[in-house]
Design an enzyme around this catalytic site. Structure first.
Site, PDB file in Angstrom:
ATOM      1  N   CYS A 114      26.861   7.239  79.123  1.00  0.00           N
ATOM      2  CA  CYS A 114      28.218   7.645  78.594  1.00  0.00           C
ATOM      3  C   CYS A 114      27.803   6.195  77.275  1.00  0.00           C
ATOM      4  O   CYS A 114      28.368   6.228  76.778  1.00  0.00           O
ATOM      5  CB  CYS A 114      29.726   7.429  79.032  1.00  0.00           C
ATOM      6  SG  CYS A 114      30.285   8.406  80.108  1.00  0.00           S
ATOM      7  N   HIS A 144      35.412   1.887  73.399  1.00  0.00           N
ATOM      8  CA  HIS A 144      34.809   3.297  74.486  1.00  0.00           C
ATOM      9  C   HIS A 144      35.688   3.842  74.655  1.00  0.00           C
ATOM     10  O   HIS A 144      36.035   5.544  74.221  1.00  0.00           O
ATOM     11  CB  HIS A 144      34.437   2.358  75.632  1.00  0.00           C
ATOM     12  CG  HIS A 144      33.690   3.552  76.587  1.00  0.00           C
ATOM     13  ND1 HIS A 144      32.812   4.899  75.948  1.00  0.00           N
ATOM     14  CD2 HIS A 144      34.232   3.956  77.874  1.00  0.00           C
ATOM     15  CE1 HIS A 144      32.353   5.286  77.018  1.00  0.00           C
ATOM     16  NE2 HIS A 144      33.397   5.443  77.635  1.00  0.00           N
ATOM     17  N   GLU A 195      38.709  -3.227  79.187  1.00  0.00           N
ATOM     18  CA  GLU A 195      37.792  -2.979  77.684  1.00  0.00           C
ATOM     19  C   GLU A 195      38.642  -4.045  77.105  1.00  0.00           C
ATOM     20  O   GLU A 195      37.359  -5.094  76.695  1.00  0.00           O
ATOM     21  CB  GLU A 195      37.230  -1.443  77.209  1.00  0.00           C
ATOM     22  CG  GLU A 195      36.428  -1.387  76.164  1.00  0.00           C
ATOM     23  CD  GLU A 195      36.374   0.307  75.402  1.00  0.00           C
ATOM     24  OE1 GLU A 195      36.192  -0.361  73.908  1.00  0.00           O
ATOM     25  OE2 GLU A 195      36.592   0.446  75.809  1.00  0.00           O
ATOM     26  N   LYS A 249      38.078   9.479  70.841  1.00  0.00           N
ATOM     27  CA  LYS A 249      38.176   9.734  72.044  1.00  0.00           C
ATOM     28  C   LYS A 249      39.860  10.612  72.203  1.00  0.00           C
ATOM     29  O   LYS A 249      39.803  10.907  73.136  1.00  0.00           O
ATOM     30  CB  LYS A 249      37.674   9.219  72.949  1.00  0.00           C
ATOM     31  CG  LYS A 249      36.560   9.130  73.646  1.00  0.00           C
ATOM     32  CD  LYS A 249      35.409   8.135  74.644  1.00  0.00           C
ATOM     33  CE  LYS A 249      34.569   8.065  74.676  1.00  0.00           C
ATOM     34  NZ  LYS A 249      33.850   7.252  73.923  1.00  0.00           N
ATOM     35  N   HIS A 296      35.781  12.887  75.670  1.00  0.00           N
ATOM     36  CA  HIS A 296      34.815  12.329  75.681  1.00  0.00           C
ATOM     37  C   HIS A 296      33.130  13.294  75.693  1.00  0.00           C
ATOM     38  O   HIS A 296      33.243  13.850  76.967  1.00  0.00           O
ATOM     39  CB  HIS A 296      35.081  10.846  77.775  1.00  0.00           C
ATOM     40  CG  HIS A 296      34.043  10.372  77.552  1.00  0.00           C
ATOM     41  ND1 HIS A 296      33.134  10.381  76.431  1.00  0.00           N
ATOM     42  CD2 HIS A 296      34.154   9.393  78.504  1.00  0.00           C
ATOM     43  CE1 HIS A 296      32.558   8.894  77.328  1.00  0.00           C
ATOM     44  NE2 HIS A 296      32.504   8.713  78.573  1.00  0.00           N
ATOM     45  N   PHE A 307      28.274   4.874  83.637  1.00  0.00           N
ATOM     46  CA  PHE A 307      29.096   4.889  85.359  1.00  0.00           C
ATOM     47  C   PHE A 307      27.481   4.101  85.243  1.00  0.00           C
ATOM     48  O   PHE A 307      25.981   4.650  84.537  1.00  0.00           O
ATOM     49  CB  PHE A 307      28.534   6.412  85.729  1.00  0.00           C
ATOM     50  CG  PHE A 307      29.712   6.952  85.177  1.00  0.00           C
ATOM     51  CD1 PHE A 307      31.474   5.994  85.234  1.00  0.00           C
ATOM     52  CD2 PHE A 307      30.406   8.902  85.891  1.00  0.00           C
ATOM     53  CE1 PHE A 307      33.180   7.081  85.466  1.00  0.00           C
ATOM     54  CE2 PHE A 307      31.325   8.917  85.976  1.00  0.00           C
ATOM     55  CZ  PHE A 307      32.783   8.072  85.437  1.00  0.00           C
TER      56      PHE A 307
END
Length: 413
Positions: free
Chosen positions: A164, A303, A314, A335, A340, A399
């Site tokens: 991502c 994010h 975050e 998002k 996403h 990830f």
């Protein structure tokens, strides 16, 4: 080494809320939600039935049929966005050296739908009957390769595959490549088209996706009731240029790229470090790279995936990186509207961040209802906000522990 200045002169986007960068940004300003029931396959026997699909994309409207057959959906998205960015920048290769023009476009999964289809074909007809186009259409780097073929850009052509964070890494790497003198022009960004049974099933099994059937409560970053992300698709491509190169040809400038930071949590396959230290270091690195200070940052495009661990981590990272200033800045997640988009997310969000600076507008985190004490910063809930923005950060966390942050500055002649 001289650090050259790098500016954004062209934008192209295909997202769940629009088929161009202009349409997508207007939809974000309007607070439109691109999440809806899945249409690309029948999900009736699956737990997750929602996605943020690109709507009404007809490749024949953009590309010749022979080319379409040699491109996966993710590559089609990327090539169309690259053409949009080139046209938007009013740029042709006549205005540059082909060897000093490059492409860096990420994809996290590439042609997964092609793999699924060809696997079925091989099982049914025999493995030697798999399409000869399977490999060259399915591999992740082919979006970047096809863009280079179509544009004639002969410089560096690469594809960061960092989950991502890939889109942000692509933009950041391209920025540094120009800044440090290796190129004058770069097309960069990310693309993804992974709304497939295998992807939805895989993310569902690892409990990453929201199973909420309500499109208005499925992707709800920073909300206490968040339960996972909504898978999206699309692409974003930016044309970056060295400043004097852009000025010489009279290009319009959206924003200036001034800083980039990339780190790794080195902690867990999927979970971020709970204290946010890895992400914080990426933000701090981007700010140092720009030669500015944390208190000058006005807005963060987070994010903000809508997973319990990401949003809390975050928030902790921003507090760690910004100290007391964390409560002064705005941090929203687009998002909530686009879902996403995996490897495309950072690229599309870089576009939104550049346009936020241009327009003096912080987009909302829509469908926010229940505050969470672990996500207690100003997330611009439900209504976007006009604001005097000078510096804005865009974050991506992937990830594998990948963290990426790019810092943009408002362009002022």
């Amino acid at each position: 080494m001289e650090r050259r200045r790098v500016v954004i002169t062209g934008l192209g986007a295909i997202t769940p809320v629009g088929l161009t960068a202009v349409e997508s940004w207007q939809a974000v300003k309007d607070g439109a939600c691109g999440i809806a029931p899945i249409t690309q396959f029948d999900p009736s026997d699956m737990k997750v039935k929602l996605a943020a699909e690109v709507k009404d994309f007809v490749p024949e409207n953009y590309l010749p049929k022979p080319e379409i057959k040699r491109m996966g959906r993710f590559t089609q998205f990327a090539v169309v966005c690259a053409m949009e960015a080139m046209a938007d920048a009013n740029f042709t290769l006549d205005e540059a050296e082909a060897d000093r023009c490059g492409v860096i476009v990420s994809s996290g999964i590439g042609g997964l739908s092609i793999t699924e289809a060809e696997h079925d074909r091989g099982k049914e007809r025999g493995w030697d009957r798999v399409s000869p186009f399977y490999i060259p259409t399915g591999i992740c780097n082919m979006a970047a390769g096809q863009i280079a073929i179509r544009t004639g850009f002969r410089g560096m052509c690469s594809c960061p595959v960092t989950a991502c964070t890939g889109g942000t890494n692509a933009v950041g790497d391209a920025f540094h490549y120009i800044r440090d003198g290796y190129a004058d022009v770069m097309l960069c960004g990310g693309t993804e088209a992974a709304v497939t049974p295998l992807a939805i099933g895989g993310f569902t099994s690892m409990k990453a996706l929201s199973q909420n059937p309500d499109p208005n409560r499925a992707s709800i970053p920073f909300d206490k009731e968040r339960s996972g992300f909504v898978l999206g698709e699309g692409a974003g491509v930016l044309l970056l240029e060295e400043l004097s190169h852009a000025q010489k040809r009279g290009a319009k400038i959206y924003a200036e790229l001034v800083g980039y930071g990339a780190t790794c949590d080195a902690y867990h396959m999927t979970a971020p470090r709970p204290d946010g230290s890895g992400a914080a270091k990426a933000m701090e690195m981007a700010i140092r790279d720009a030669g500015t200070t944390p208190d000058q940052v006005d807005y963060i495009n987070a994010h903000g995936t809508s997973t319990p661990l990401n949003d809390a981590g975050e928030t902790a990272a921003v507090k760690l990186a910004f100290g007391d200033h964390a409560r002064e800045l705005m941090m929203s997640s687009t998002k909530s509207m686009t879902g996403h988009m995996l490897g495309a997310a950072g690229a599309v969000e870089a576009i939104f961040t550049a346009l936020s600076l241009r327009d003096g507008y912080a987009p909302a985190t829509i469908h926010y209802e229940v505050p969470d004490e672990a996500c207690d910063l100003d997330v611009v809930p439900n209504e976007g906000r006009s604001a005097d923005l000078h510096y804005a950060l865009s974050n991506s966390l992937g990830f594998g522990g990948h963290n990426g942050s790019i810092l943009l500055k408002k362009w002022e002649d």
